[in-house]
Design an enzyme around this catalytic site. Structure first.
Site, mmCIF file in Angstrom:
data_model
loop_
_atom_site.group_PDB
_atom_site.id
_atom_site.type_symbol
_atom_site.label_atom_id
_atom_site.label_comp_id
_atom_site.label_asym_id
_atom_site.label_seq_id
_atom_site.Cartn_x
_atom_site.Cartn_y
_atom_site.Cartn_z
ATOM 1 N N ASN A 272 -14.581 3.466 9.906
ATOM 2 C CA ASN A 272 -13.489 2.664 9.339
ATOM 3 C C ASN A 272 -12.449 3.597 8.750
ATOM 4 O O ASN A 272 -12.778 4.711 8.327
ATOM 5 C CB ASN A 272 -14.025 1.752 8.231
ATOM 6 C CG ASN A 272 -12.945 0.870 7.623
ATOM 7 O OD1 ASN A 272 -12.109 0.313 8.346
ATOM 8 N ND2 ASN A 272 -12.931 0.744 6.307
ATOM 9 N N HIS B 181 -9.648 3.686 5.678
ATOM 10 C CA HIS B 181 -9.333 2.991 4.432
ATOM 11 C C HIS B 181 -8.186 3.727 3.745
ATOM 12 O O HIS B 181 -8.238 4.959 3.623
ATOM 13 C CB HIS B 181 -10.570 2.954 3.528
ATOM 14 C CG HIS B 181 -10.335 2.190 2.267
ATOM 15 N ND1 HIS B 181 -10.215 0.826 2.243
ATOM 16 C CD2 HIS B 181 -10.149 2.610 0.991
ATOM 17 C CE1 HIS B 181 -9.986 0.428 0.999
ATOM 18 N NE2 HIS B 181 -9.935 1.495 0.223
ATOM 19 N N SER C 269 -8.837 7.690 4.055
ATOM 20 C CA SER C 269 -10.159 8.227 4.382
ATOM 21 C C SER C 269 -10.703 7.558 5.629
ATOM 22 O O SER C 269 -10.511 6.352 5.832
ATOM 23 C CB SER C 269 -11.141 7.942 3.234
ATOM 24 O OG SER C 269 -10.636 8.377 1.991
ATOM 25 N N ASP D 105 -16.400 -0.326 2.080
ATOM 26 C CA ASP D 105 -15.691 0.959 1.946
ATOM 27 C C ASP D 105 -16.551 2.031 1.280
ATOM 28 O O ASP D 105 -16.068 2.809 0.453
ATOM 29 C CB ASP D 105 -14.376 0.761 1.153
ATOM 30 C CG ASP D 105 -13.452 -0.251 1.812
ATOM 31 O OD1 ASP D 105 -13.444 -0.319 3.052
ATOM 32 O OD2 ASP D 105 -12.746 -0.967 1.087
HETATM 33 C C1 GRF Z 1 -4.371 0.370 7.400
HETATM 34 O O1 GRF Z 1 -3.691 0.716 6.245
HETATM 35 C C2 GRF Z 1 -5.837 0.720 7.279
HETATM 36 O O2 GRF Z 1 -6.069 1.854 6.516
HETATM 37 C C3 GRF Z 1 -6.390 -0.495 6.591
HETATM 38 O O3 GRF Z 1 -5.677 -1.575 7.135
HETATM 39 C C4 GRF Z 1 -4.406 -1.135 7.605
HETATM 40 C C5 GRF Z 1 -4.339 -1.513 9.049
HETATM 41 O O4 GRF Z 1 -3.064 -1.284 9.596
HETATM 42 N N1 GRF Z 1 -7.815 -0.567 6.764
HETATM 43 P P1 GRF Z 1 -2.876 -1.352 11.162
HETATM 44 O O5 GRF Z 1 -3.324 -2.729 11.618
HETATM 45 O O6 GRF Z 1 -3.685 -0.264 11.766
HETATM 46 O O7 GRF Z 1 -1.403 -1.166 11.383
#
Ligand code: GRF
Length: 191
Positions: A109, A111, A138, A147
């Site tokens: 994932n 984050h 991260s 997370d």
């Molecule tokens: C990103 O900021 C990611 O870190 C978080 O959700 C957002 C997703 O954005 N988990 P995208 O859909 O990849 O544009």
């Protein structure tokens, strides 16, 4: 050429991180191919973009039914596509312990915080409220807790004095787009 891992992206929205993963997968030395983009939101813009690139897509709505049934459909689609590793990219739903166990060590994932700081939502507003001068993102292995799994890659950006949550989010997002493919390639190279 090194063998490539078959990766699926799970997303709920716009999919900009998915797009950066797809773009980086086209490099000759990439360690993976994006073979499926799946979503809990049939209307997710990321699905439309992926389909336009000729990538297989799958959507299952969780509304009004047991989580196990919904996740079972996602799991079946992943297995039918021969997926070996899942990259969550803006997937806004907590995976069940059973699903995480079935894919143990094979879900990543991204984050938007420097974990272990600011798990959950509103990471940028919380970083600004705390007076942090450095923020970032991260990539981590997914475990049952939100997370919380081992971090495999991080990137930092400065927090400016006049940042709002939106301006900081935009700066972090640019860094995310470089981080995720690099962390994924690094993870697969190290295996
Ligand atoms: C990103 O900021 C990611 O870190 C978080 O959700 C957002 C997703 O954005 N988990 P995208 O859909 O990849 O544009």
């Amino acid at each position: 050429m090194a063998e490539r891992t078959r990766v699926a992206v799970l997303l709920s929205g716009r999919g900009s991180n998915m797009q950066s993963l797809v773009a980086a997968s086209r490099a000759p030395d990439a360690r993976y191919d994006i073979v499926l983009v799946a979503s809990d939101k049939p209307e997710a813009p990321g699905l439309t973009w992926a389909a336009g690139q000729g990538i297989a897509t799958f959507a299952a709505s969780p509304k009004g039914r047991p989580k196990a049934e919904f996740e079972g459909e996602i799991d079946a689609a992943l297995r039918a596509a021969g997926v070996e590793l899942i990259a969550l990219a803006g997937y806004m739903r907590l995976l069940s312990p059973a699903f995480v166990a079935a894919w143990a060590g094979r879900i990543l994932n991204i984050h938007p915080s420097l974990l272990p700081k600011y798990k959950g939502l509103d990471t940028h507003a919380r970083a600004i409220a705390a007076g942090d001068t450095v923020a970032g993102a991260s990539v981590h292995l997914v475990t049952e807790a939100l997370d919380d799994g081992p971090v495999i890659g991080q990137t930092q950006v400065p927090v400016m004095a006049d940042d709002t949550a939106d301006t900081l989010a935009a700066r972090v997002l640019v860094a995310e787009h470089a981080l995720y493919p690099a962390a994924l390639n690094g993870f697969l190279s190290a295996r």
